[in-house]
Motif scaffolding. Structure first.
Motif, mmCIF file in Angstrom:
data_model
loop_
_atom_site.group_PDB
_atom_site.id
_atom_site.type_symbol
_atom_site.label_atom_id
_atom_site.label_comp_id
_atom_site.label_asym_id
_atom_site.label_seq_id
_atom_site.Cartn_x
_atom_site.Cartn_y
_atom_site.Cartn_z
ATOM 1 N N ALA A 177 -0.234 13.969 2.740
ATOM 2 C CA ALA A 177 0.001 12.889 1.632
ATOM 3 C C ALA A 177 -0.057 12.059 1.144
ATOM 4 O O ALA A 177 -0.683 11.230 -0.101
ATOM 5 N N LEU A 178 1.607 11.015 2.217
ATOM 6 C CA LEU A 178 1.293 9.783 2.039
ATOM 7 C C LEU A 178 -0.327 9.042 2.190
ATOM 8 O O LEU A 178 -0.975 7.760 1.242
ATOM 9 N N VAL A 179 -1.078 9.280 3.256
ATOM 10 C CA VAL A 179 -1.810 8.882 3.651
ATOM 11 C C VAL A 179 -3.300 8.968 2.857
ATOM 12 O O VAL A 179 -3.990 8.224 2.120
ATOM 13 N N ALA A 180 -3.158 10.455 2.518
ATOM 14 C CA ALA A 180 -4.092 10.172 1.369
ATOM 15 C C ALA A 180 -4.147 9.444 0.116
ATOM 16 O O ALA A 180 -4.867 9.400 -0.529
ATOM 17 N N ALA A 181 -3.019 9.154 -0.270
ATOM 18 C CA ALA A 181 -2.850 8.710 -1.862
ATOM 19 C C ALA A 181 -2.430 6.951 -1.452
ATOM 20 O O ALA A 181 -2.900 6.489 -2.165
ATOM 21 N N LEU A 182 -2.658 6.887 -0.756
ATOM 22 C CA LEU A 182 -3.368 4.673 0.344
ATOM 23 C C LEU A 182 -4.775 4.866 -0.519
ATOM 24 O O LEU A 182 -5.239 5.018 -0.154
ATOM 25 N N LEU B 140 0.765 -1.118 0.248
ATOM 26 C CA LEU B 140 -0.406 0.022 -0.106
ATOM 27 C C LEU B 140 0.321 1.513 0.065
ATOM 28 O O LEU B 140 0.538 2.060 -0.895
ATOM 29 N N LEU B 141 2.220 1.246 0.527
ATOM 30 C CA LEU B 141 2.856 2.595 0.487
ATOM 31 C C LEU B 141 3.181 3.091 -0.606
ATOM 32 O O LEU B 141 3.984 3.654 -0.727
#
Length: 561
Positions: free
Chosen positions: A65-70, A8-9
């Motif tokens: 930003a990373l969490v939003a793109a998961l 996911l990351l």
């Protein structure tokens, strides 16, 4: 589940790279770890802190930003950002129990992988001179070495177990003189007894067997006694064979076997020692001083040069060690691990320096070393030092006779190799929760007992049969058990890579502790057959991992206790 989080990351990182938040020409690898505090989730990752400089923004902003793109995933219940930018993952209950099906499907293969791809690895361990019974230090080396071999095999390596021993030299001469003195009726108290002679009762046994004309068969030799009290060479050959057989019996009782027995004398007989000397001389790394030949080990990181050939013409012990390791390299072992006592620490630099001086394209830092610290044996709080059989030290056989093979192997492998170990005989014999071997084996036996009770009720369950709706497992203790089970494959990989078998003993004790707590708090043989079947499936997964882990330690997994 950790792999799911990593994937996911990776997707989120790729998305940020495609939109220009992160540079597209750099590689970012998220390191996902288990959290220590479950209030912080099941897994955590610090990739936002590591990549913030490349993104040109604060770590916490990058984490957002990373969490939003998961990508969406049913495996993840929620994601939180903590502190300066850590990303914490809370896994869904349903995803946690997928590991149960995996374990029961793979059974004995669960936790194994093929990362080694069949690479040849040689592990040398024990390597005791045949001058007496194996002491507890040898036992610790045997437990660690054999467990390490099993771990490497579980990771797909082609492992050769090797035992190297000195069958000549001063110690062997002392052995021969000691046996000859006993043959002639002398005791250690006699003024003519060899100054450095061996005094244990086993010398009497060797002497009696020699005079009786016995034939002894060890794994690597067979010798018939001449029964001649004046033939010291014959006594020497017989004594070495007799004690090699004794060591073989000790090791078999310990569940340890070797593929290769390598004799130091063969290095001289085959001309390998002399060839090594000539090669070192030709390469310009030797010089004569004070009647001795020296090797310029300081050119390879040693604190001083070392004597290679003494004034009397004999070689120091590290020279045949260099020849021996050259032989290992020439046999095709690109990875060699020497498991030895910490008293061999000084040989590491010397052997590696000698190998570099050979200019044989051997990598720097080869071979690997695993050096274990000493063992202290205690009973009733007091140190035990004497064995009647050995005369001055506690033997491996003493421990096996006292507490059994399982406890001996487990205890000797249960601590970091570089830490001293206290072997508490009373604890190892006890049938209490304080005894880690008993505690772990009891968890396995408890699960087998549940299956027997089910069978009495007419419910037959295969040992690897997953039955029941795992979504019915909603308790925190059940999820924690599943999460612990999911850690096993990574633990096996890391224990082999780090050369640290003790991690496996700690893991199994923690797993057993979680199981016992769950067992005591929540019944499994209940009227709700659907929930019962789901819990039994979890039980079976725990049983399988305990059995797999104990097998890598060389410890049995009993079905009854």
């Amino acid at each position: 589940m950790k792999e799911t989080v990593s994937e996911l990351l990776q997707s989120a990182l790729a998305a940020l790279q495609s939109e220009g938040t992160l540079p597209a020409d750099q590689t970012f690898t998220p390191q996902v770890g288990n959290t220590k505090d479950k209030s912080h989730g099941d897994y955590a990752c610090n990739i936002a802190l590591m990549a913030a400089k490349a993104a040109g923004c604060p770590p916490r902003k990058l984490a957002e930003a990373l969490v939003a793109a998961l990508p969406e995933s049913s495996a993840v219940e929620k994601v939180e950002i903590a502190g300066p930018g850590f990303i914490n993952f809370f896994m869904s209950t349903a995803s946690a129990f997928g590991i149960v099906n995996t374990i029961l499907g793979e059974a004995e293969q669960f936790g194994r992988n093929n990362s080694g791809k069949g690479e040849k690895v040689q592990v040398e361990f024990v390597s005791a001179n045949p001058t007496g019974p194996l002491h507890v230090g040898h036992g610790r080396g045997a437990a660690i070495g054999d467990c390490l071999c099993r771990l490497l095999e579980a990771n797909g390596y082609d492992v050769t177990r090797e035992f190297y021993y000195n069958d000549a030299g001063a110690q062997i001469n002392n052995l021969a003189r000691s046996v000859q003195s006993r043959v002639k009726g002398l005791t250690p108290e006699h003024e003519s007894w060899p100054e450095d002679g061996y005094r244990g009762d086993y010398i009497v046994d060797v002497a009696n067997a020699y005079m009786a004309g016995e034939t002894v068969i060890a794994d690597d030799r067979e010798v018939t006694a001449k029964a001649d009290p004046d033939d010291q060479d014959a006594i020497r050959d017989f004594a070495v064979a007799y004690l090699r057989r004794e060591q073989d019996l000790d090791l078999k009782a310990f569940g340890v076997q070797f593929d290769v027995y390598f004799l130091e004398s063969s290095l001289y007989e085959d001309g390998k020692v002399e060839a090594t000397v000539e090669r070192l001389k030709a390469n310009g790394y030797t010089y004569e001083q004070d009647g001795a030949m020296w090797l310029k080990t300081t050119e390879f990181g040693d604190d001083k040069d070392r004597v290679m050939r003494k004034k009397d013409g004999g070689y120091t012990y590290f020279l045949p060690d260099v020849a021996y390791h050259l032989d290992k390299w020439q046999r095709g072992f690109t990875t060699v691990i020497n498991e030895q006592g910490a008293d061999h620490h000084s040989t590491v630099t010397r052997v590696r320096a000698g190998l570099q001086a050979l200019k044989a394209d051997i990598p720097q830092g080869w071979p690997d070393y695993v050096l274990h610290q000493m063992v202290m044996v205690t009973r009733s709080g007091q140190e035990v030092k004497i064995s009647k059989r050995a005369g001055s030290y506690v033997t491996v056989r003493d421990l096996i006779d006292e507490v059994g093979r399982d406890a001996t192997r487990f205890f000797l492998a249960a601590r970091r190799v570089d830490s001293q170990l206290t072997f508490d005989i009373d604890l190892a014999r006890s049938q209490t929760n304080e005894n880690p071997v008993y505690y772990i084996q009891y968890a396995h036996a408890r699960i087998c007992s549940v299956l027997r009770k089910l069978a009495v009720e007419g419910v037959q369950r295969g040992m690897t049969e997953c039955v029941g709706d795992l979504s019915l497992l909603t308790l925190d203790e059940e999820k924690e058990l599943a999460n612990q089970l999911a850690k096993y494959p990574e633990l096996i990989a890391n224990s082999a890579t780090q050369r640290e078998p003790h991690h496996l003993t700690h893991y199994l004790r923690e797993l057993a502790g979680q199981f016992h707590t769950y067992y005591n708090a929540h019944k499994v043989l209940i009227e709700d057959t659907a929930l019962r079947d789901a819990r039994v499936s979890l039980y079976l997964a725990v049983r399988q991992v305990i059995a797999n882990g104990l097998d890598l330690l060389g410890v049995s997994a009993p079905e009854e206790m």
